[in-house]
Design an enzyme around this catalytic site. Structure first.
Site, short mmCIF file in Angstrom:
data_model
loop_
_atom_site.label_atom_id
_atom_site.label_comp_id
_atom_site.label_asym_id
_atom_site.label_seq_id
_atom_site.Cartn_x
_atom_site.Cartn_y
_atom_site.Cartn_z
N GLU A 54 -52.14 27.46 42.18
CA GLU A 54 -53.31 27.12 40.65
C GLU A 54 -54.65 27.79 40.72
O GLU A 54 -55.01 27.72 41.94
CB GLU A 54 -53.40 26.04 40.41
CG GLU A 54 -52.29 25.23 40.27
CD GLU A 54 -52.69 23.40 40.78
OE1 GLU A 54 -52.40 22.99 39.06
OE2 GLU A 54 -51.83 22.90 41.20
N ARG A 90 -47.74 28.53 33.54
CA ARG A 90 -48.32 27.64 32.40
C ARG A 90 -50.04 28.50 32.69
O ARG A 90 -50.89 28.67 33.48
CB ARG A 90 -48.28 25.74 33.06
CG ARG A 90 -49.38 25.40 31.80
CD ARG A 90 -49.35 23.25 32.95
NE ARG A 90 -50.40 22.83 31.82
CZ ARG A 90 -51.18 22.11 32.13
NH1 ARG A 90 -51.15 21.76 33.53
NH2 ARG A 90 -51.49 20.83 31.98
N TYR A 95 -54.21 27.38 30.23
CA TYR A 95 -54.79 26.32 30.10
C TYR A 95 -56.46 26.35 30.01
O TYR A 95 -56.03 27.16 31.56
CB TYR A 95 -54.52 24.62 30.01
CG TYR A 95 -53.65 24.93 31.40
CD1 TYR A 95 -54.74 23.54 32.78
CD2 TYR A 95 -52.60 24.93 32.71
CE1 TYR A 95 -54.26 23.61 33.93
CE2 TYR A 95 -52.88 25.21 34.18
CZ TYR A 95 -53.34 24.04 34.41
OH TYR A 95 -54.11 23.97 35.77
N ASP A 126 -59.23 24.45 31.28
CA ASP A 126 -59.39 23.15 32.76
C ASP A 126 -60.67 22.81 32.17
O ASP A 126 -61.93 22.82 31.05
CB ASP A 126 -59.69 24.00 34.66
CG ASP A 126 -59.04 22.33 34.63
OD1 ASP A 126 -58.23 21.37 34.12
OD2 ASP A 126 -59.41 22.90 35.92
N GLU A 185 -56.91 28.40 33.36
CA GLU A 185 -56.78 28.62 34.62
C GLU A 185 -55.36 28.41 34.65
O GLU A 185 -54.69 28.52 33.47
CB GLU A 185 -56.67 26.99 34.75
CG GLU A 185 -56.06 26.21 36.59
CD GLU A 185 -55.88 24.98 36.97
OE1 GLU A 185 -55.52 24.80 37.86
OE2 GLU A 185 -57.49 24.15 35.97
N THR A 236 -48.78 29.42 38.54
CA THR A 236 -47.68 30.10 38.53
C THR A 236 -46.63 29.04 38.61
O THR A 236 -46.67 27.96 38.35
CB THR A 236 -47.70 30.89 39.80
OG1 THR A 236 -47.45 29.98 41.23
CG2 THR A 236 -48.95 31.45 40.00
N TRP A 243 -43.66 20.34 33.45
CA TRP A 243 -43.25 20.80 34.59
C TRP A 243 -41.64 20.13 34.65
O TRP A 243 -40.64 20.76 35.44
CB TRP A 243 -43.99 20.57 35.50
CG TRP A 243 -45.09 21.35 36.28
CD1 TRP A 243 -46.41 20.66 35.44
CD2 TRP A 243 -45.41 22.80 36.35
NE1 TRP A 243 -47.14 21.97 35.34
CE2 TRP A 243 -46.40 23.06 36.01
CE3 TRP A 243 -44.40 23.87 36.77
CZ2 TRP A 243 -46.77 24.55 37.00
CZ3 TRP A 243 -44.56 25.01 36.84
CH2 TRP A 243 -46.37 25.28 37.03
#
Length: 458
Positions: free
Chosen positions: A10, A57, A59, A61, A67, A70, A416
């Site tokens: 991340e 993902r 998004y 943060d 952010e 992977t 997830w």
């Protein structure tokens, strides 16, 4: 042969945006810059927190940091591709937001930065995730990993200029504890929040938050590859099929982190009173990791630093590359090391955004484009990873489900582990399924839902 292990990264990015207004322009607040950056995503997905068809993902943060996480990767080579694709996705988002601003008569210039500290000393992170067995003793693993993580910055730190000198890591100054459930107020080496994102009876997620965000792919490979080798060695030792990891307990973890950041040849004090060099700590873990895929590169870095020839690592090890660039810049302009203009060079080193013709704005990406810094990934493979998920992990299933639902125009919710299709026209109503195994790339329930979604399109 070691069984596959899921790994993911991340990355929290720095973001600066300005409206041209003479001189340097008017700087937007962090919140407004982020809102404008994510506007194209909001239009497409009606959200700023999105799972993508490529398995990743994207998004916004806390602190208005973009952010990217992977997708689940089953190996180091794929992880490097997926992380690079995440960088490119953010760059593309910035280019789209700039184009939108220009079209509306409100031009904006975005600077997207892959670093870990801003001008005010605030730190944001790079979080590594490794799947481990639920049966592993986390405190025992953390104790075994701590000396390794404290000294790993030698291999993969990104470097940081200050008027008083140069540190090889950006994160070392803000880390304090070995273990903590917190990620901000008491930043640890390893975050203990029990969030496996998988079947909790089988899996735990090792969440390492002490590493720098790497632009250099060789440094990123050493960061993750060396830890993968040490994890394999620890599991072998627990199973009784390999030797124990080095028994090294540092007297002062925080002090050792900062000592190594100031000098990769630092001598550290153990709880027993014995002293050991930071490079020797790494050599003990290198020996334990055995035939790790990154062993040769790992050993080369240690050998050259120990012999005082680390300048030969310019273009291979990120902190060496940055320090060399800063020295060249200062020498060419007759600047002292304490000249504050070097802070701008340090920041420009990390910029990802590009000019309209594709020329990198950032100094590291320019070095890479000119062949002065090594690249390990294939640009064509990275390009495919912008849209296609890994084929050998759960990400493939999630990516296919997202793609099918979007094609069918069916509302869905996803994380997830779970996917739900919201289809009021279906007699079954909402249809949900769970994906508890991150290493499973095939699932009959997924195939059935895909067939149903395809029928919806028809």
């Amino acid at each position: 042969m070691t069984r596959p292990r899921i790994v993911g990264v991340e990355t929290e990015y720095g973001l600066v945006a300005r409206k041209p207004d003479g001189g340097r322009g008017v700087r937007l607040s962090g919140g407004e810059a982020a809102q404008r950056l994510f506007a194209p995503l909001e239009r497409e997905y009606a959200s700023s927190n999105v799972f993508l068809a490529n398995g990743g993902r994207l998004y916004l943060d806390v602190g208005s940091h973009p952010e990217y996480a992977t997708p689940e990767c089953a190996g180091l080579a794929d992880l490097l591709v997926r992380e690079r694709a995440g960088d490119d996705l953010l760059v593309g988002l910035a280019q789209q937001a700039e184009a939108d601003g220009a079209a509306s008569g409100e031009p904006i210039r975005f600077r997207l930065l892959k670093n870990n500290v801003d001008a005010h000393g605030n730190s944001y992170g790079c979080h590594e995730n490794y799947s481990i067995a639920r049966s592993l003793d986390l405190p025992g693993l953390a104790a075994a990993l701590t000396p390794f993580l404290v000294t790993r910055q030698i291999l993969c730190g990104t470097g940081r200029w200050s008027p008083d000198g140069f540190a090889i890591s950006q994160r070392a100054e803000v880390l304090h504890d070995e273990l903590s459930s917190m990620t901000t107020r008491t930043r640890p080496l390893i975050n203990t929040r029990d969030e496996p994102l998988a079947d909790p009876a089988r899996f735990r997620r090792l969440h390492v938050i002490s590493g720098d965000s790497n632009l250099s792919e060789p440094s990123a490979a050493l960061k993750v590859g060396s830890l993968l080798g040490v994890l394999d060695a620890f599991e072998a030792a627990v199973a009784g099929t390999g030797p124990a990891l080095p028994e090294l307990v540092l007297a002062d973890v925080g002090g050792a982190l900062r000592a190594v950041a100031r000098d990769p040849r630092a001598v550290l004090t153990l709880a027993s009173g014995r002293t050991i060099g930071a490079l020797d700590v790494q050599r003990e873990y290198l020996a334990a990791a055995g035939d790790s895929p990154v062993a040769a590169r790992w050993e080369r870095v240690l050998d050259l630093i120990e012999s005082g020839r680390e300048d030969e690592l310019d273009g291979e090890v990120e902190w060496v590359t940055k320090r060399a660039l800063l020295r060249r810049y200062a020498a060419a302009r007759g600047l002292s090391w304490s000249d504050r203009r070097l802070a701008q060079v340090d920041l420009a080193f990390h910029e990802l955004t590009r000019a309209a013709d594709g020329t990198p704005h950032g100094l590291f990406r320019l070095l890479e484009a000119r062949g002065a810094a090594s690249r390990l990934t294939d640009p064509e493979v990275v390009e495919r990873a912008l849209t296609d998920p890994p084929s050998d992990t759960r990400a493939a299933l999630r990516g296919r489900l997202i793609g099918a639902a979007r094609s069918a125009g069916v509302r869905y919710s996803v994380d997830w582990v779970q996917f739900t299709a919201h289809d009021p026209a279906s007699p079954a109503g909402d249809r949900s399924l769970t994906l508890p195994d991150p290493l499973a790339a095939a699932d009959q329930a997924v195939e059935e839902m895909l067939a149903a979604l395809t029928a919806t399109v028809g």
